[in-house]
Write a protein that holds these residues in place. Structure first.
Motif, PDB file in Angstrom:
ATOM      1  N   GLN A 155     -10.882   1.960  -6.546  1.00  0.00           N
ATOM      2  CA  GLN A 155     -10.733   0.537  -6.224  1.00  0.00           C
ATOM      3  C   GLN A 155     -11.436  -0.279  -7.298  1.00  0.00           C
ATOM      4  O   GLN A 155     -12.442   0.154  -7.859  1.00  0.00           O
ATOM      5  CB  GLN A 155     -11.376   0.220  -4.858  1.00  0.00           C
TER       6      GLN A 155
ATOM      7  N   SER B 179       0.826  -1.217   0.000  1.00  0.00           N
ATOM      8  CA  SER B 179       0.000   0.000   0.000  1.00  0.00           C
ATOM      9  C   SER B 179       0.859   1.265   0.000  1.00  0.00           C
ATOM     10  O   SER B 179       0.463   2.272  -0.599  1.00  0.00           O
ATOM     11  CB  SER B 179      -0.968  -0.009   1.189  1.00  0.00           C
TER      12      SER B 179
ATOM     13  N   ASP C  56      -5.005   3.975  -0.519  1.00  0.00           N
ATOM     14  CA  ASP C  56      -4.623   5.327  -0.939  1.00  0.00           C
ATOM     15  C   ASP C  56      -4.581   5.547  -2.440  1.00  0.00           C
ATOM     16  O   ASP C  56      -4.078   6.577  -2.901  1.00  0.00           O
ATOM     17  CB  ASP C  56      -3.264   5.691  -0.317  1.00  0.00           C
ATOM     18  N   THR C  57      -5.092   4.596  -3.211  1.00  0.00           N
ATOM     19  CA  THR C  57      -5.221   4.842  -4.651  1.00  0.00           C
ATOM     20  C   THR C  57      -6.486   5.694  -4.870  1.00  0.00           C
ATOM     21  O   THR C  57      -7.322   5.798  -3.968  1.00  0.00           O
ATOM     22  CB  THR C  57      -5.343   3.505  -5.422  1.00  0.00           C
TER      23      THR C  57
ATOM     24  N   GLY D 160      -4.078  -1.381  -1.225  1.00  0.00           N
ATOM     25  CA  GLY D 160      -4.322  -0.509  -0.070  1.00  0.00           C
ATOM     26  C   GLY D 160      -5.333   0.582  -0.344  1.00  0.00           C
ATOM     27  O   GLY D 160      -5.939   0.638  -1.425  1.00  0.00           O
TER      28      GLY D 160
END
Ligand code: KIV
Length: 271
Positions: free
Chosen positions: A211, A185, A207-208, A205
Protein backbone atom coordinates in the motif's frame (compact mmCIF):
# COMPACT_ATOMS: atom_id res chain seq x y z
CA UNK A 1 22.34 -1.29 2.27
CA UNK A 2 18.92 0.16 1.55
CA UNK A 3 15.94 -2.03 0.75
CA UNK A 4 16.52 -3.53 -2.68
CA UNK A 5 14.36 -4.59 -5.60
CA UNK A 6 15.13 -8.18 -4.56
CA UNK A 7 14.01 -7.53 -0.94
CA UNK A 8 10.66 -6.27 -2.23
CA UNK A 9 10.24 -9.28 -4.52
CA UNK A 10 10.94 -11.62 -1.59
CA UNK A 11 8.57 -9.77 0.73
CA UNK A 12 5.66 -9.75 -1.72
CA UNK A 13 3.11 -12.43 -1.02
CA UNK A 14 4.46 -13.15 2.50
CA UNK A 15 4.31 -9.72 4.11
CA UNK A 16 2.72 -6.47 3.01
CA UNK A 17 5.00 -3.87 1.45
CA UNK A 18 4.70 -0.35 2.87
CA UNK A 19 5.37 2.79 0.86
CA UNK A 20 4.82 6.45 1.76
CA UNK A 21 5.72 9.67 0.03
CA UNK A 22 8.17 12.16 1.53
CA UNK A 23 9.56 15.35 0.06
CA UNK A 24 12.16 16.59 2.56
CA UNK A 25 14.84 15.35 4.95
CA UNK A 26 13.04 15.61 8.33
CA UNK A 27 9.93 13.74 7.20
CA UNK A 28 11.99 11.19 5.25
CA UNK A 29 13.90 10.46 8.46
CA UNK A 30 10.63 9.86 10.33
CA UNK A 31 9.31 7.56 7.60
CA UNK A 32 12.61 5.67 7.37
CA UNK A 33 12.94 5.22 11.12
CA UNK A 34 9.37 3.89 11.27
CA UNK A 35 10.50 1.00 9.05
CA UNK A 36 8.54 1.85 5.90
CA UNK A 37 10.00 -0.14 2.97
CA UNK A 38 9.87 2.45 0.19
CA UNK A 39 9.88 6.25 0.18
CA UNK A 40 8.38 7.71 -2.96
CA UNK A 41 9.44 11.26 -3.73
CA UNK A 42 6.10 11.68 -5.47
CA UNK A 43 5.25 14.34 -7.99
CA UNK A 44 2.38 14.85 -5.53
CA UNK A 45 4.96 17.27 -4.10
CA UNK A 46 3.33 19.73 -6.54
CA UNK A 47 0.19 19.92 -4.40
CA UNK A 48 1.63 18.70 -1.10
CA UNK A 49 4.57 21.05 -0.63
CA UNK A 50 5.13 23.33 -3.63
CA UNK A 51 1.76 25.09 -3.67
CA UNK A 52 0.78 24.13 -7.24
CA UNK A 53 -2.79 23.13 -8.16
CA UNK A 54 -1.66 19.89 -9.81
CA UNK A 55 1.43 17.79 -10.41
CA UNK A 56 1.95 19.14 -13.92
CA UNK A 57 4.23 22.11 -13.12
CA UNK A 58 6.73 20.00 -11.11
CA UNK A 59 10.17 20.17 -12.75
CA UNK A 60 13.09 17.77 -13.02
CA UNK A 61 15.15 20.19 -10.89
CA UNK A 62 12.52 20.24 -8.12
CA UNK A 63 12.30 16.45 -8.20
CA UNK A 64 16.07 16.09 -8.14
CA UNK A 65 16.49 18.51 -5.23
CA UNK A 66 13.71 16.90 -3.16
CA UNK A 67 14.94 13.39 -3.97
CA UNK A 68 18.47 14.28 -2.88
CA UNK A 69 17.16 15.70 0.42
CA UNK A 70 15.15 12.53 1.05
CA UNK A 71 18.05 10.25 0.10
CA UNK A 72 20.43 12.10 2.45
CA UNK A 73 18.07 11.44 5.36
CA UNK A 74 17.27 7.80 4.54
CA UNK A 75 19.29 4.78 5.67
CA UNK A 76 17.06 1.76 5.17
CA UNK A 77 14.15 2.49 2.84
CA UNK A 78 14.35 2.32 -0.95
CA UNK A 79 14.10 5.86 -2.37
CA UNK A 80 12.08 6.17 -5.59
CA UNK A 81 12.05 9.40 -7.62
CA UNK A 82 8.73 10.01 -9.35
CA UNK A 83 9.49 11.41 -12.79
CA UNK A 84 7.56 14.61 -13.52
CA UNK A 85 5.23 15.30 -16.44
CA UNK A 86 7.03 15.35 -19.82
CA UNK A 87 10.42 14.54 -18.31
CA UNK A 88 9.98 11.19 -20.11
CA UNK A 89 7.97 10.01 -23.08
CA UNK A 90 8.98 12.80 -25.47
CA UNK A 91 12.55 11.98 -26.41
CA UNK A 92 14.26 8.76 -25.33
CA UNK A 93 17.73 10.14 -24.67
CA UNK A 94 16.32 13.08 -22.71
CA UNK A 95 14.19 10.68 -20.64
CA UNK A 96 17.22 8.47 -19.93
CA UNK A 97 19.25 11.50 -18.94
CA UNK A 98 16.50 12.81 -16.63
CA UNK A 99 16.00 9.41 -14.98
CA UNK A 100 19.76 8.88 -14.76
CA UNK A 101 20.19 12.18 -12.89
CA UNK A 102 17.95 10.84 -10.13
CA UNK A 103 20.33 7.93 -9.52
CA UNK A 104 23.65 9.61 -10.36
CA UNK A 105 23.12 12.98 -8.68
CA UNK A 106 20.21 12.61 -6.26
CA UNK A 107 21.06 9.08 -5.07
CA UNK A 108 17.62 7.60 -5.66
CA UNK A 109 17.48 3.81 -5.92
CA UNK A 110 14.82 3.73 -8.64
CA UNK A 111 12.44 5.87 -10.67
CA UNK A 112 8.66 5.71 -11.12
CA UNK A 113 6.97 6.49 -14.42
CA UNK A 114 3.25 7.05 -14.88
CA UNK A 115 2.87 4.29 -17.40
CA UNK A 116 1.01 3.58 -20.61
CA UNK A 117 1.71 2.04 -24.00
CA UNK A 118 4.34 4.76 -24.51
CA UNK A 119 6.48 3.65 -21.53
CA UNK A 120 6.95 -0.05 -22.36
CA UNK A 121 10.04 0.40 -24.55
CA UNK A 122 11.43 3.14 -22.33
CA UNK A 123 11.07 0.88 -19.29
CA UNK A 124 13.01 -1.84 -21.12
CA UNK A 125 15.77 0.58 -22.09
CA UNK A 126 16.08 2.07 -18.58
CA UNK A 127 16.24 -1.38 -17.00
CA UNK A 128 18.85 -2.41 -19.58
CA UNK A 129 20.92 0.59 -18.44
CA UNK A 130 20.62 -0.32 -14.75
CA UNK A 131 17.84 2.07 -13.74
CA UNK A 132 15.13 0.17 -11.82
CA UNK A 133 11.62 1.21 -12.88
CA UNK A 134 8.42 1.22 -10.84
CA UNK A 135 5.45 1.32 -13.23
CA UNK A 136 2.16 3.07 -12.43
CA UNK A 137 -1.25 2.23 -13.96
CA UNK A 138 -4.88 3.06 -13.24
CA UNK A 139 -5.38 6.71 -12.41
CA UNK A 140 -2.27 8.47 -13.67
CA UNK A 141 -2.78 12.03 -12.41
CA UNK A 142 -0.44 13.57 -15.00
CA UNK A 143 -3.26 12.79 -17.47
CA UNK A 144 -6.07 14.48 -15.55
CA UNK A 145 -6.75 16.89 -18.42
CA UNK A 146 -7.26 13.98 -20.77
CA UNK A 147 -9.21 11.87 -18.26
CA UNK A 148 -11.52 14.77 -17.36
CA UNK A 149 -10.52 14.63 -13.68
CA UNK A 150 -9.15 12.31 -11.04
CA UNK A 151 -11.57 9.44 -11.66
CA UNK A 152 -11.44 5.71 -10.92
CA UNK A 153 -10.01 3.76 -13.87
CA UNK A 154 -10.58 0.23 -15.18
CA UNK A 155 -14.27 0.27 -14.37
CA UNK A 156 -15.41 -1.81 -17.39
CA UNK A 157 -14.11 -5.09 -18.75
CA UNK A 158 -12.42 -3.52 -21.76
CA UNK A 159 -10.41 -0.95 -19.83
CA UNK A 160 -9.64 -3.43 -17.02
CA UNK A 161 -8.30 -5.94 -19.60
CA UNK A 162 -6.22 -3.20 -21.24
CA UNK A 163 -4.76 -2.39 -17.81
CA UNK A 164 -3.93 -6.06 -17.25
CA UNK A 165 -2.19 -6.25 -20.64
CA UNK A 166 -0.17 -3.13 -19.85
CA UNK A 167 0.75 -4.54 -16.44
CA UNK A 168 2.06 -7.69 -18.14
CA UNK A 169 3.91 -5.64 -20.78
CA UNK A 170 5.67 -3.59 -18.09
CA UNK A 171 6.57 -6.71 -16.12
CA UNK A 172 8.02 -8.16 -19.29
CA UNK A 173 9.89 -4.91 -19.96
CA UNK A 174 11.59 -5.35 -16.58
CA UNK A 175 9.67 -3.07 -14.19
CA UNK A 176 10.33 -4.26 -10.64
CA UNK A 177 6.94 -3.25 -9.24
CA UNK A 178 3.66 -1.66 -10.23
CA UNK A 179 1.60 1.03 -8.53
CA UNK A 180 -2.15 0.63 -9.10
CA UNK A 181 -4.01 3.84 -8.33
CA UNK A 182 -7.78 4.28 -7.94
CA UNK A 183 -8.95 1.06 -9.56
CA UNK A 184 -11.67 -1.36 -8.42
CA UNK A 185 -10.32 -3.75 -5.80
CA UNK A 186 -11.32 -6.84 -7.84
CA UNK A 187 -9.36 -5.52 -10.84
CA UNK A 188 -6.30 -4.83 -8.64
CA UNK A 189 -6.59 -8.32 -7.11
CA UNK A 190 -6.68 -9.98 -10.53
CA UNK A 191 -3.73 -7.97 -11.83
CA UNK A 192 -1.79 -8.85 -8.65
CA UNK A 193 -2.54 -12.54 -9.29
CA UNK A 194 -1.60 -12.36 -12.95
CA UNK A 195 1.87 -10.84 -12.58
CA UNK A 196 4.90 -11.81 -10.48
CA UNK A 197 6.23 -8.35 -9.65
CA UNK A 198 4.83 -6.71 -6.47
CA UNK A 199 1.82 -4.45 -6.85
CA UNK A 200 1.44 -1.44 -4.58
CA UNK A 201 -2.05 -0.03 -4.33
CA UNK A 202 -3.55 3.34 -3.54
CA UNK A 203 -7.31 3.29 -3.72
CA UNK A 204 -7.03 -0.24 -5.10
CA UNK A 205 -8.36 -2.30 -2.20
CA UNK A 206 -6.67 -4.73 0.18
CA UNK A 207 -5.36 -7.39 -2.22
CA UNK A 208 -2.31 -5.69 -3.70
CA UNK A 209 1.12 -6.73 -2.35
CA UNK A 210 1.60 -3.35 -0.71
CA UNK A 211 0.00 0.00 0.00
CA UNK A 212 1.07 3.60 -0.57
CA UNK A 213 -0.38 6.88 0.68
CA UNK A 214 0.58 10.53 0.43
CA UNK A 215 2.34 11.56 3.64
CA UNK A 216 0.39 14.81 4.04
CA UNK A 217 -2.86 12.79 4.16
CA UNK A 218 -1.38 10.35 6.71
CA UNK A 219 -0.17 13.27 8.85
CA UNK A 220 -3.48 15.13 8.63
CA UNK A 221 -1.87 18.07 6.84
CA UNK A 222 -4.08 18.06 3.73
CA UNK A 223 -7.14 20.27 3.43
CA UNK A 224 -8.76 17.66 1.18
CA UNK A 225 -7.86 14.02 0.74
CA UNK A 226 -9.40 11.24 -1.35
CA UNK A 227 -11.92 8.84 0.22
CA UNK A 228 -9.49 5.93 -0.12
CA UNK A 229 -6.88 7.66 2.03
CA UNK A 230 -6.81 7.87 5.81
CA UNK A 231 -5.45 10.23 8.44
CA UNK A 232 -3.27 8.57 11.10
CA UNK A 233 -2.41 11.69 13.11
CA UNK A 234 -3.27 15.37 13.51
CA UNK A 235 0.06 16.98 12.78
CA UNK A 236 -1.58 20.16 11.47
CA UNK A 237 -3.26 20.81 14.85
CA UNK A 238 0.06 20.27 16.61
CA UNK A 239 1.88 22.65 14.23
CA UNK A 240 -0.83 25.28 14.75
CA UNK A 241 -0.50 24.84 18.51
CA UNK A 242 3.29 25.32 18.32
CA UNK A 243 3.10 28.44 16.15
CA UNK A 244 0.38 30.02 18.30
CA UNK A 245 2.40 29.21 21.43
CA UNK A 246 5.45 30.91 19.94
CA UNK A 247 3.51 34.05 18.92
CA UNK A 248 1.87 34.34 22.33
CA UNK A 249 5.18 33.82 24.17
CA UNK A 250 6.94 36.52 22.12
CA UNK A 251 4.06 38.95 22.43
CA UNK A 252 3.79 38.42 26.20
CA UNK A 253 7.57 38.65 26.72
CA UNK A 254 7.80 35.07 28.06
CA UNK A 255 10.21 34.18 25.22
CA UNK A 256 13.15 34.46 25.19
CA UNK A 257 13.63 33.70 28.89
CA UNK A 258 16.93 33.94 30.77
CA UNK A 259 17.97 30.41 29.68
CA UNK A 260 17.70 31.48 26.03
CA UNK A 261 19.92 34.56 26.51
CA UNK A 262 23.57 35.28 27.21
CA UNK A 263 24.94 38.44 28.79
CA UNK A 264 28.63 39.30 28.19
CA UNK A 265 29.98 40.47 31.56
CA UNK A 266 33.07 42.03 29.91
CA UNK A 267 30.97 44.50 27.99
CA UNK A 268 29.97 47.60 29.80
CA UNK A 269 28.52 50.46 27.81
CA UNK A 270 28.89 50.52 24.03
CA UNK A 271 27.24 53.86 23.43
O1 KIV B 1 2.96 11.27 -6.65
C1 KIV B 1 2.54 10.42 -5.86
O2 KIV B 1 2.46 10.64 -4.63
C2 KIV B 1 2.12 9.14 -6.40
C3 KIV B 1 1.49 8.17 -5.47
C4 KIV B 1 0.12 8.60 -5.12
C5 KIV B 1 1.51 6.78 -5.99
O3 KIV B 1 2.28 8.90 -7.55
Amino acid sequence: MATTVQDLAEKAGDERITMLTAYDAPTAEIVDEAGVDVILVGDSMGNAVLGYDSTLPVTVEETQSRTAAVARATDEAMVVADMPFLSYGVDESEAIENCGRMLKEAEANAVKLESGPHTVELTERLVELGIPVMAHLGLTPQRFNQLGGYFRQGTDEESASEMLELAKAHEEAGAFSLVLEHVPSNVAAQITDAIDIPTIGIGAGPDTDGQVLVLNDVFGLSDRSPYFSDQFGDVKAEMERAVEGYREAVESGEFPASEHSYEEAEIDEIY
